[in-house]
Write a protein that holds these residues in place. Sequence first.
Motif, PDB file in Angstrom:
ATOM      1  N   ILE A  92       0.837  -1.050  -0.058  1.00 52.60           N
ATOM      2  CA  ILE A  92      -0.087  -0.088   0.189  1.00 52.60           C
ATOM      3  C   ILE A  92       0.920   1.073   0.139  1.00 52.60           C
ATOM      4  N   LEU A  93       1.814   1.403   0.887  1.00 56.37           N
ATOM      5  CA  LEU A  93       2.794   2.437   0.732  1.00 56.37           C
ATOM      6  C   LEU A  93       3.973   1.984  -0.267  1.00 56.37           C
ATOM      7  N   MET A  94       4.294   3.241  -1.159  1.00 58.15           N
ATOM      8  CA  MET A  94       5.209   3.106  -2.024  1.00 58.15           C
ATOM      9  C   MET A  94       6.133   4.486  -2.054  1.00 58.15           C
ATOM     10  N   HIS A  95       7.259   4.292  -2.918  1.00 56.41           N
ATOM     11  CA  HIS A  95       8.023   5.368  -2.719  1.00 56.41           C
ATOM     12  C   HIS A  95       7.310   6.737  -3.453  1.00 56.41           C
ATOM     13  N   ARG A  99     -12.248  25.589  -5.695  1.00 58.84           N
ATOM     14  CA  ARG A  99     -10.954  25.319  -5.486  1.00 58.84           C
ATOM     15  C   ARG A  99     -10.373  23.801  -5.528  1.00 58.84           C
ATOM     16  N   GLU A 100      -9.589  23.556  -5.974  1.00 60.64           N
ATOM     17  CA  GLU A 100      -9.020  22.338  -6.282  1.00 60.64           C
ATOM     18  C   GLU A 100      -8.704  21.424  -4.912  1.00 60.64           C
ATOM     19  N   PHE A 101      -8.794  20.212  -5.079  1.00 57.55           N
ATOM     20  CA  PHE A 101      -8.715  19.424  -3.862  1.00 57.55           C
ATOM     21  C   PHE A 101      -8.026  18.165  -3.952  1.00 57.55           C
ATOM     22  N   ASN A 102      -6.840  17.907  -3.822  1.00 56.43           N
ATOM     23  CA  ASN A 102      -6.291  16.581  -3.881  1.00 56.43           C
ATOM     24  C   ASN A 102      -6.756  15.468  -3.075  1.00 56.43           C
ATOM     25  N   LEU A 103      -7.253  14.302  -3.832  1.00 53.80           N
ATOM     26  CA  LEU A 103      -7.734  13.175  -3.223  1.00 53.80           C
ATOM     27  C   LEU A 103      -6.817  12.115  -2.546  1.00 53.80           C
ATOM     28  N   MET A 104      -5.357  12.513  -2.516  1.00 47.34           N
ATOM     29  CA  MET A 104      -4.455  11.212  -1.952  1.00 47.34           C
ATOM     30  C   MET A 104      -4.457  11.883  -0.372  1.00 47.34           C
ATOM     31  N   PHE A 105      -4.325  10.784   0.292  1.00 46.91           N
ATOM     32  CA  PHE A 105      -4.182  10.773   1.788  1.00 46.91           C
ATOM     33  C   PHE A 105      -2.705  10.862   1.992  1.00 46.91           C
ATOM     34  N   LYS A 106      -2.187  11.915   2.853  1.00 45.81           N
ATOM     35  CA  LYS A 106      -0.705  11.819   3.049  1.00 45.81           C
ATOM     36  C   LYS A 106      -0.392  11.218   4.449  1.00 45.81           C
ATOM     37  N   THR A 107       0.732  10.917   4.763  1.00 43.86           N
ATOM     38  CA  THR A 107       1.322  10.339   6.098  1.00 43.86           C
ATOM     39  C   THR A 107       2.730  10.488   6.081  1.00 43.86           C
ATOM     40  N   HIS A 108       3.330  10.021   7.014  1.00 47.18           N
ATOM     41  CA  HIS A 108       4.719   9.989   7.255  1.00 47.18           C
ATOM     42  C   HIS A 108       5.295   8.826   7.561  1.00 47.18           C
ATOM     43  N   LEU A 109       6.661   8.362   6.916  1.00 45.45           N
ATOM     44  CA  LEU A 109       7.258   7.365   7.217  1.00 45.45           C
ATOM     45  C   LEU A 109       8.414   7.456   8.080  1.00 45.45           C
ATOM     46  N   GLY A 110       8.494   7.012   9.598  1.00 50.94           N
ATOM     47  CA  GLY A 110       9.664   7.110  10.289  1.00 50.94           C
ATOM     48  C   GLY A 110       9.338   8.168  11.328  1.00 50.94           C
ATOM     49  N   PRO A 111      10.101   8.526  12.298  1.00 52.10           N
ATOM     50  CA  PRO A 111       9.775   9.278  13.192  1.00 52.10           C
ATOM     51  C   PRO A 111       9.744  10.834  13.136  1.00 52.10           C
ATOM     52  N   LEU A 113      -1.136   7.168   1.119  1.00 54.75           N
ATOM     53  CA  LEU A 113      -1.911   6.061   0.911  1.00 54.75           C
ATOM     54  C   LEU A 113      -2.063   5.858  -0.474  1.00 54.75           C
ATOM     55  N   ARG A 114      -2.095   4.946  -1.113  1.00 54.36           N
ATOM     56  CA  ARG A 114      -2.303   4.583  -2.592  1.00 54.36           C
ATOM     57  C   ARG A 114      -3.859   4.834  -2.948  1.00 54.36           C
ATOM     58  N   PRO A 115      -3.883   5.609  -3.885  1.00 57.24           N
ATOM     59  CA  PRO A 115      -5.086   6.162  -4.457  1.00 57.24           C
ATOM     60  C   PRO A 115      -5.699   5.054  -5.654  1.00 57.24           C
ATOM     61  N   GLU A 116      -4.633   4.142  -6.047  1.00 63.52           N
ATOM     62  CA  GLU A 116      -5.070   3.050  -6.921  1.00 63.52           C
ATOM     63  C   GLU A 116      -4.086   2.040  -6.818  1.00 63.52           C
ATOM     64  N   THR A 117      -4.458   0.762  -7.188  1.00 64.70           N
ATOM     65  CA  THR A 117      -3.658  -0.366  -7.049  1.00 64.70           C
ATOM     66  C   THR A 117      -2.864  -0.454  -8.385  1.00 64.70           C
ATOM     67  N   ALA A 118      -2.919  -0.054  -9.315  1.00 63.22           N
ATOM     68  CA  ALA A 118      -2.462  -0.179 -10.590  1.00 63.22           C
ATOM     69  C   ALA A 118      -0.885   0.148 -10.746  1.00 63.22           C
ATOM     70  N   GLN A 119      -0.645   1.263  -9.893  1.00 60.73           N
ATOM     71  CA  GLN A 119       0.875   1.713 -10.129  1.00 60.73           C
ATOM     72  C   GLN A 119       1.851   0.509  -9.494  1.00 60.73           C
ATOM     73  N   GLN A 159      -4.704  -8.086  -9.592  1.00 58.37           N
ATOM     74  CA  GLN A 159      -4.373  -7.775  -8.107  1.00 58.37           C
ATOM     75  C   GLN A 159      -5.482  -7.138  -7.798  1.00 58.37           C
ATOM     76  N   VAL A 160      -5.736  -7.469  -6.370  1.00 63.57           N
ATOM     77  CA  VAL A 160      -6.845  -7.376  -5.688  1.00 63.57           C
ATOM     78  C   VAL A 160      -6.050  -6.522  -4.424  1.00 63.57           C
ATOM     79  N   GLY A 161      -6.644  -5.384  -4.019  1.00 66.15           N
ATOM     80  CA  GLY A 161      -6.094  -4.647  -2.765  1.00 66.15           C
ATOM     81  C   GLY A 161      -6.830  -3.385  -2.453  1.00 66.15           C
ATOM     82  N   LYS A 162      -6.308  -2.847  -1.355  1.00 68.22           N
ATOM     83  CA  LYS A 162      -6.902  -1.524  -0.833  1.00 68.22           C
ATOM     84  C   LYS A 162      -6.286  -0.325  -1.352  1.00 68.22           C
ATOM     85  N   ALA A 163      -7.349   0.636  -1.674  1.00 69.02           N
ATOM     86  CA  ALA A 163      -7.056   1.761  -2.118  1.00 69.02           C
ATOM     87  C   ALA A 163      -7.743   2.891  -1.184  1.00 69.02           C
TER      88      ALA A 163
END
Length: 450
Positions: free
Chosen positions: A74-77, A129-141, A151-157, A180-184
């Motif tokens: 789910i988490l990618m570069h 106004r434009e509203f980006n649909l991706m959820f941001k989070t942080h990796l590490g401390p 958090l991935r917005p689609e599984t295709a990538q 592939q089947v997975g959460k987005a």
Amino acid sequence: MSNEPTVDPKRMEKIVSLCKRRGFIFPSSEIYGGLASAWDYGPLGVELKNRLQRFWWREMTQLHDNIVGLDAAILMHPTVWKASGHVDSFSDTMVEDTVTNERYRWDHLTEEQRETKTSPKGNPLSEPREFNLMFKTHLGPASDSGSTVYLRPETAQGIYVNFKNVVQTSRVKIPFGIAQVGKAFRNEIVTKNFIFRTVEFEQMEMQYFVKPGEDDQWFEFWKAERLKYYDKLGIRRDHLRFEEHGPDELAHYAKAAFDIQYLFPFGWQELEGIHNRTDFDLARHSEFCGKEINYLDEESRERYIPYIVETSAGLTRSVLMVLSDAYEEEEVGENDVRTVLRFHPMIAPVQVGVFPLVKKDGLAEKAREIEQTLREDFSTFYDQSGAIGRRYRRQDEIGTPFCVTIDYETMDQGTVTLRHRDSMEQERIPLGELAQRLREAIKTYRRAET
């Protein structure tokens, strides 16, 4: 009951009520008042969802040549989403009712509402106004820009960035697919219609890699194949249709795109997308990672970047589709209406209900023994409470296609009563033939016209 396609909001209310009452779907965090756009799948709901997923997976990977599976993280570069265009362009235009603070997608408003800048309630709207649909989070401390992930917005990538890994390890040859089947996750401006549009959902995607120049024929092939899939599920054909994306509606990566739409109780809506994505995705990832992502045809010695034909369906949306399609209220006598879910037996949460006619004289013990034998091959449910007719109706309401009743003839002659959900017909069969008869009935099931 007529199967003429109609929009029926009250039908949707009944389906939602049944899902809560029978343990298909619950509001998330309900004891704390719930969380908008989040739902929990109960004992029957998780079985339905898992069986629908397995039905799709079998159809894609087992029954089609040269399609292999993948389960990407789910988490990618974060550069993945820069290359795909999501960081810069994955957004919707949002407006807000300045009186009620309700939010709306700009493209969901009527032309008159957009021109007058008034909400559906007649109040003034804020500036779009434009509203980006991706959820941001942080990796590490540390929570800084260098630790940002999405958090991935689609599984295709996840499929595209593993293209070379799959080719090298699976020895697949073009044309081939990766399923592939997975959460987005998408931070939707507006969520509605039960589980139809939610911020957390599951996708069932298959990316089919083809030689450039052969993409149009494979695009038409997969359009036809996906309709055959819904036929196998027993979905009513008059509740399905294709909707083509016009030139001004195509995504930036698409050469052609069709939606398979289903007539939900709230209207025609997208169920699945079929897209010709050209070589956009692999070329972009090749550009951003600085490495060659292409395919070498061993016969012609030609090297090229494949085109991609995508089939992308929502699993959670498909659950709502099968619930909507299966739900019926059927008159079975004067002032008598039964509620029934006509699931295909392959996806029914419970396939076989087993009942003793009465609890005494060893019938309950015999019924338990039969149920435990059947559960080796089928999903079963044992019920000994209430009149037999009421037990049948309870199973009808959760979509159980077959019920087996154990009575005194079972003890004396070794036969049982097999009752069929759709027709309500009952037949007497030898106990030794029961499992095989059930297997045949599931394999050959066709939904009857009602």
